[in-house]
Structures are given as C-alpha cells and as structure tokens.
Design a protein around this motif. Structure first.
Motif: not given
Length: 430
Positions: A83-95
């Motif tokens: 939330s602080a950086t407003r960015a996904r943590k997930s990686h698409w290859e494990r998506g």
C-alpha cells in the motif's frame, strides 16, 4: 406517553396521549423512522455461469462485472499489494491466470466483495474501489476524460473568440485554482494568454517551474526570439514565419511553448498566427478521407542541423513521423508540420511521395483558411500546445526604434498532466 382504556357496553376504545391508537401508532412509526439508522442497500455477488465473470449487483443500476483473472491480479491484501508504494507484490509467473474463484459473497456490513480462490487465498474489495474500476463503458469514459486527459475542444476560425481564454500572470503564480484553470485551458482549447507579466527575462522560466520542470533542448533552457546576426533558426529572421509546430524532429517533442513578449514591434508586422491542427486534421478526415489516411500513414523525415549561437554545441536532430499521429484510442495525439524543417530526403516510394504532396497541399489549404491573427503586447505571455497548434508570425521590420523580442521555454505534457491531476485530485491514493 400514557395508555388509557375506556370501557363501555358497546365497544372498547384505546387512546394514547389522548389520540386514537391508530393515529398514535402512525406517529410512532414516523418517529422511529427518523431515529433509527438507514438500512444499508442490499448488494449481491455471484459468478456468472455463462461468462465466468464475477458480478456485483447493487440495488440500483446495472451489475458491475469483473474478469476473475483481473480480480486476482489486483488483490488488495497485504500479501499481494504494497500500500505504501501502491504497487503489486505478486509476480505474474506465479500469477492468477489459471486460479479460479471457489466462493464469492458480499459483506453488507463492511460493504466489501469477498472472494475465496481455489488455492484458498482470500481477497476483499471495497465497493467504492470496484465502482471506480467498473469495466462498463460509462466508467471507462469517465476515467479517461476526467482523470487521464480532458477531451480536446476542436475549434475553427469562427470559434476563436469564444474559446480564447485569458488569465493574469500573478494569479497563475499565486493561486492554485487559477493554475488549474489555466492548465485545463491548455489541455482543452490548446492555448491561453497571460496578461500583466513583468519586464523580466525569467518570466517563461518562472511559469515552467510553476508547473514542474522546464524542458531543455538544443536551444537551451530558455530561448530568445529576435532578429539575430548569423541566425541558426528561421524563427530568428524578420521574414514571415509559416504555420508550423516546433521540433517535429524530436521523438519527444516539446509539449507546450511559453512565449513571453518583452518588446513588441510597433510596425504593422510581427503579429501571431494560429490554427488548431487537430481541427484541420478532423476537417481533412471528413472532406478528403483518402488524403487523411496518407498523412496519417506516410512517415516524413524531419531534421535540424546546426548550432544556436557561436558558443553552442553543434546538433544533428532527425525523426521520422507522419504529419498526423493518432493515440492508442484513435484520437489525435500529435501534428508534425514545419516546412523549414522538412528534410529533402524523403525515405518513401515514388508513388507514396506523389500522393503525400497532394494530401499535404489540402492539409495546408485548410490550415491557412482557418488561421487567426492577433498581436501580443509587452507583458503578454502566449502559451500553446505544441503537439496540436500550428503557429506562425507575420513579417516585421527590425530597426533601431522598432524591435521585437520574445523569450520562450518548453514544458512536456507528462509534467503538465501530472500537475493538473495533483490539483484536481489532491487526496488521490491510487
């Protein structure tokens, strides 16, 4: 509140505070409806069996629809989203592509969509967050026009006085509301005039910094438009300057041009000319669709070779692009037109070259017929969208008592739109 019973041989009558009980009960219901909190709307969530989309049906309106893969890709839990950086943590290859919904429901108390996935992962989405991201046409259009970019208002010669906007220079520097209105005018109408600027060579630089960051080019942070000996640019001559856009030879062409008039020629010449290039393109598309397609598709070689003054570094700028450039949605994004900076090398076939000249002639005929003329005075700042507006100047005479001196600067549209959004949405989170 008192309850009284009147007994008689004929009937029993009930009174509450002297009122018949039916009237009293109606009064109580009205009182309770005012005191009790409003009932939250009933919202349902389900997976559509035919499409596989997750649907959220509120009491009013059409259902909100979302692809399962999109919901999983945008999971807002702490494990998937920072939330602080407003960015996904997930990686698409494990998506999320092959992980479907196992269970879906709507929490009325929290007003959240709740999803349990086939791998037991849990996601929750606030209904307000979902509404803003609805895939329906109305929500998409609202976002593109209100947040992404305000839609351009195209105009012809007869519309000029109606679309012309003027602002006070000091108000733009000091008031956020006026700054916002000025930037919106540049985005929508494509130009604006500031009045009352001081006799200061740093005015253009101050305005650029008020927006964000100045764009440095081969002509420096700022540039001066005046008659110069050994001129390195056609604009520094006293001859008529034909309608053009600046720097078509740049892949990242300057977004807006800020031109501050320090000294204006007292002769009849030196007037500004202006045409809405997007309007010209739209008229060409309506009147000559085949010629429009030629100018949209045939790349032109634009160039700038030389140096600006005795102390500047030499430059050799080249870029190939059509006269009319469209954006990802098929709208007008950029017009390239500068007769003085069009290379004699035309890297297309003979047939394309001939058809291009025919189309180009029609484009310029419309541009010249729709051009307006006005003359800025000392203290005026003429600012315009360099991706859109064709601008020029009538000839003037340069003599000891008749000088013309402008100072200019550029700012990129990425910076302008960013500033405009921070002014319109100061509390935006994502």
């Amino acid at each position: 509140m008192k309850l009284c019973l009147s007994d008689s041989s004929v009937r029993h009558s009930y009174f509450v505070d002297g009122l018949p009980v039916e009237a009293a009960m109606k009064s109580c219901r009205q009182l309770i409806s005012r005191l009790l909190p409003l009932r939250k709307s009933s919202t349902l969530a389900r997976v559509n069996a035919s499409s596989g989309h997750v649907e959220v049906q509120e009491e009013q309106g059409s259902p909100l629809k979302y692809p399962q893969v999109w919901l999983r890709d945008n999971c807002q839990c702490a494990g998937c989203f920072h939330s602080a950086t407003r960015a996904r943590k997930s990686h698409w290859e494990r998506g999320p592509l092959n992980i479907g919904v196992s269970q879906v429901g709507f929490n009325q108390e929290e007003q959240q969509l709740e999803v349990i996935w086939q791998d037991k992962h849990r996601s929750t989405f606030d209904i307000a967050w979902l509404r803003e991201r609805d895939f329906g046409e109305a929500a998409r259009k609202r976002y593109l026009q209100e947040v992404y970019k305000p839609p351009a208002q195209l105009w012809g010669k007869s519309d000029f006085e109606a679309v012309r906007r003027e602002f006070q220079y000091q108000d733009v520097l000091q008031q956020k509301a006026v700054l916002k209105d000025w930037l919106e005018a540049l985005a929508v109408q494509g130009f604006a005039i500031l009045k009352g600027a001081p006799n200061d060579i740093n005015v253009a630089k101050h305005l650029a910094k008020r927006i964000g960051y100045i764009k440095r080019t081969t002509y420096g942070d700022v540039f001066e438009v005046k008659s110069k000996p050994n001129a390195g640019n056609y604009a520094y001559l006293m001859t008529p300057l034909p309608l053009h856009t600046d720097m078509p030879y740049y892949e990242y062409k300057a977004g807006i041009n800020i031109l501050h008039t320090l000294v204006q020629s007292e002769s009849k010449g030196g007037a500004n000319t202006l045409t809405d290039g997007f309007y010209v393109a739209s008229q060409l598309q309506k009147q000559h669709p085949q010629d429009f397609e030629v100018l949209r598709s045939v790349p032109v070689n634009w160039f700038d070779i030389g140096h600006d003054g005795d102390d500047s570094k030499p430059f050799h700028s080249l870029w190939r692009a059509p006269v009319i450039c469209l954006d990802a949605d098929g709208g007008f994004a950029r017009v390239n037109q500068n007769t003085t900076k069009r290379d004699s090398r035309f890297s297309v076939s003979l047939e394309q070259a001939v058809s291009w000249y025919n189309a180009y002639d029609k484009f310029l005929a419309i541009a010249q017929s729709e051009a307006v003329e006005f003359k800025t005075q000392a203290g005026d700042v003429f600012v315009f969208n360099n991706l859109r507006m064709l601008h020029g100047r009538t000839a003037y005479e340069d003599a000891p008592g008749n000088k013309r001196h402008l100072v200019g600067a550029y700012v990129d549209w990425d910076i302008i739109y960013s500033k405009l959004r921070t002014l319109k949405f100061p509390n935006a989170k994502d």
